[in-house]
Design an enzyme around this catalytic site. Sequence first.
Site, PDB file in Angstrom:
ATOM      1  N   CYS A  69     -73.325 -45.304 -63.725  1.00 48.54           N
ATOM      2  CA  CYS A  69     -72.934 -46.639 -63.305  1.00 48.54           C
ATOM      3  C   CYS A  69     -71.691 -47.014 -64.098  1.00 48.54           C
ATOM      4  CB  CYS A  69     -74.061 -47.640 -63.556  1.00 48.54           C
ATOM      5  SG  CYS A  69     -73.623 -49.365 -63.201  1.00 48.54           S
ATOM      6  N   GLY A  70     -70.575 -47.190 -63.414  1.00 46.88           N
ATOM      7  CA  GLY A  70     -69.330 -47.449 -64.121  1.00 46.88           C
ATOM      8  C   GLY A  70     -69.330 -48.756 -64.881  1.00 46.88           C
ATOM      9  N   ASN A  71     -69.745 -49.837 -64.220  1.00 48.78           N
ATOM     10  CA  ASN A  71     -69.800 -51.125 -64.908  1.00 48.78           C
ATOM     11  C   ASN A  71     -70.890 -51.123 -65.975  1.00 48.78           C
ATOM     12  OD1 ASN A  71     -67.687 -52.380 -63.477  1.00 48.78           O
ATOM     13  ND2 ASN A  71     -69.060 -52.826 -61.772  1.00 48.78           N
TER      14      ASN A  71
ATOM     15  N   CYS B  12     -69.026 -52.803 -58.098  1.00 47.22           N
ATOM     16  CA  CYS B  12     -69.584 -51.461 -58.280  1.00 47.22           C
ATOM     17  C   CYS B  12     -68.475 -50.579 -58.819  1.00 47.22           C
ATOM     18  CB  CYS B  12     -70.120 -50.907 -56.962  1.00 47.22           C
ATOM     19  SG  CYS B  12     -70.740 -49.208 -57.083  1.00 47.22           S
ATOM     20  N   GLY B  13     -68.611 -50.137 -60.074  1.00 47.19           N
ATOM     21  CA  GLY B  13     -67.566 -49.354 -60.719  1.00 47.19           C
ATOM     22  C   GLY B  13     -67.416 -47.967 -60.128  1.00 47.19           C
ATOM     23  N   THR B  14     -68.528 -47.280 -59.884  1.00 50.03           N
ATOM     24  CA  THR B  14     -68.433 -45.962 -59.253  1.00 50.03           C
ATOM     25  C   THR B  14     -67.845 -46.095 -57.852  1.00 50.03           C
ATOM     26  OG1 THR B  14     -70.728 -46.105 -58.472  1.00 50.03           O
ATOM     27  CG2 THR B  14     -70.338 -44.944 -60.566  1.00 50.03           C
TER      28      THR B  14
ATOM     29  N   ASN C 261     -71.198 -57.566 -61.847  1.00 43.12           N
ATOM     30  CA  ASN C 261     -72.277 -56.582 -61.784  1.00 43.12           C
ATOM     31  C   ASN C 261     -73.112 -56.777 -63.044  1.00 43.12           C
ATOM     32  OD1 ASN C 261     -72.194 -52.923 -61.365  1.00 43.12           O
ATOM     33  ND2 ASN C 261     -73.683 -54.398 -60.673  1.00 43.12           N
TER      34      ASN C 261
ATOM     35  N   GLU D 148     -75.341 -51.095 -52.591  1.00 40.96           N
ATOM     36  CA  GLU D 148     -75.760 -50.118 -53.587  1.00 40.96           C
ATOM     37  C   GLU D 148     -77.162 -49.565 -53.345  1.00 40.96           C
ATOM     38  OE1 GLU D 148     -74.939 -50.132 -57.705  1.00 40.96           O
ATOM     39  OE2 GLU D 148     -73.600 -51.860 -57.569  1.00 40.96           O
ATOM     40  N   ARG D 149     -77.235 -48.246 -53.363  1.00 39.73           N
ATOM     41  CA  ARG D 149     -78.514 -47.545 -53.365  1.00 39.73           C
ATOM     42  C   ARG D 149     -79.271 -47.933 -54.627  1.00 39.73           C
ATOM     43  NH1 ARG D 149     -78.554 -41.113 -54.565  1.00 39.73           N
ATOM     44  NH2 ARG D 149     -77.742 -42.013 -56.494  1.00 39.73           N
TER      45      ARG D 149
ATOM     46  N   ASN E 144     -74.521 -44.669 -51.664  1.00 37.62           N
ATOM     47  CA  ASN E 144     -73.976 -46.016 -51.721  1.00 37.62           C
ATOM     48  C   ASN E 144     -72.953 -46.137 -50.600  1.00 37.62           C
ATOM     49  OD1 ASN E 144     -74.983 -47.020 -54.574  1.00 37.62           O
ATOM     50  ND2 ASN E 144     -74.248 -44.926 -54.850  1.00 37.62           N
TER      51      ASN E 144
END
Length: 288
Positions: A87-89, A225-227, A17, A215-216, A197
């Site tokens: 955003c997690g990442n 995607c972390g989330t 990502n 992803e949106r 998402n």
Amino acid sequence: MSVLNTVPFEKFHGTGNDFFVVDADDPVPDRPAFARTHCDREAGITLNESERRGADGVLFLALESRYDPPRVVMTLVQPDGSVAAMCGNGARVAAAWAAERTGTNEVMIDTPAGTRRASLDGTDVTVEMGAPSFAPRDVPLASDDELVDTEVEGLTVTAVNTGVPHAVAFVDDVDDVDLESVAPAVRHAPVFTEGANVTLASPDGEGGFRQRTFERGVEGETQSCGTGAVAVVAAAKRLGHVSGDDPVTVTPPGGALSVTVPDEGSALLGGPAVYEGDGEADIVFRER
């Protein structure tokens, strides 16, 4: 579109990502135009001709090193020009960027979704993600009822907010689904008042899950995607696929992430944050 000047950037990725990182002290007057131009996968920035063009977003980071631990204000502008609340990442990348400048192994990250604590161990970064929520007002949903294991536009999904909304579908094999075909209808379904998402998950045979996410804001599949990884484990716990507070391995195409979703308190997301290189980008703005 016009060019004002150039601005330095660095590029990082978290399990594929990828993000351009711009110091918020370097002014970019039109951030949406900057992101739309440079994140484009066909015509955006490349570090060299052998690398993939563009990115999954631009992280504008403002470091406040006077605090202990230091803080970094994170704003993620996505390829469509929108701002993502979390955003997690991206948060793990922001922590790595801030830690490199401060020499610390703990960073506080201020995001539109709230303040998150991150810790570093070499290139591995673990970030607090907050408590996932299935509440309709938090996702948000058009209905007053939670959306759990319910069909939406042909996919059976569970809706959860892990900083941003996700529609999670458990399938036998994530590779058997044409994600680019089925995801847009779910992403824009009327039940998701701000869109969602779309994340697929399937058991990996070892107690974890494989993951793919549309992803949106990117409006396509990303390598990680972390989330979404946190959403997979949160939904899996809700549906009884996993239990307890132990870390669960979630593997998107870009590499493995460690996710902990406790019964109480903040979820944790861990994995590598990798520096790829740096360069100069045109500062662009849309003429009105």
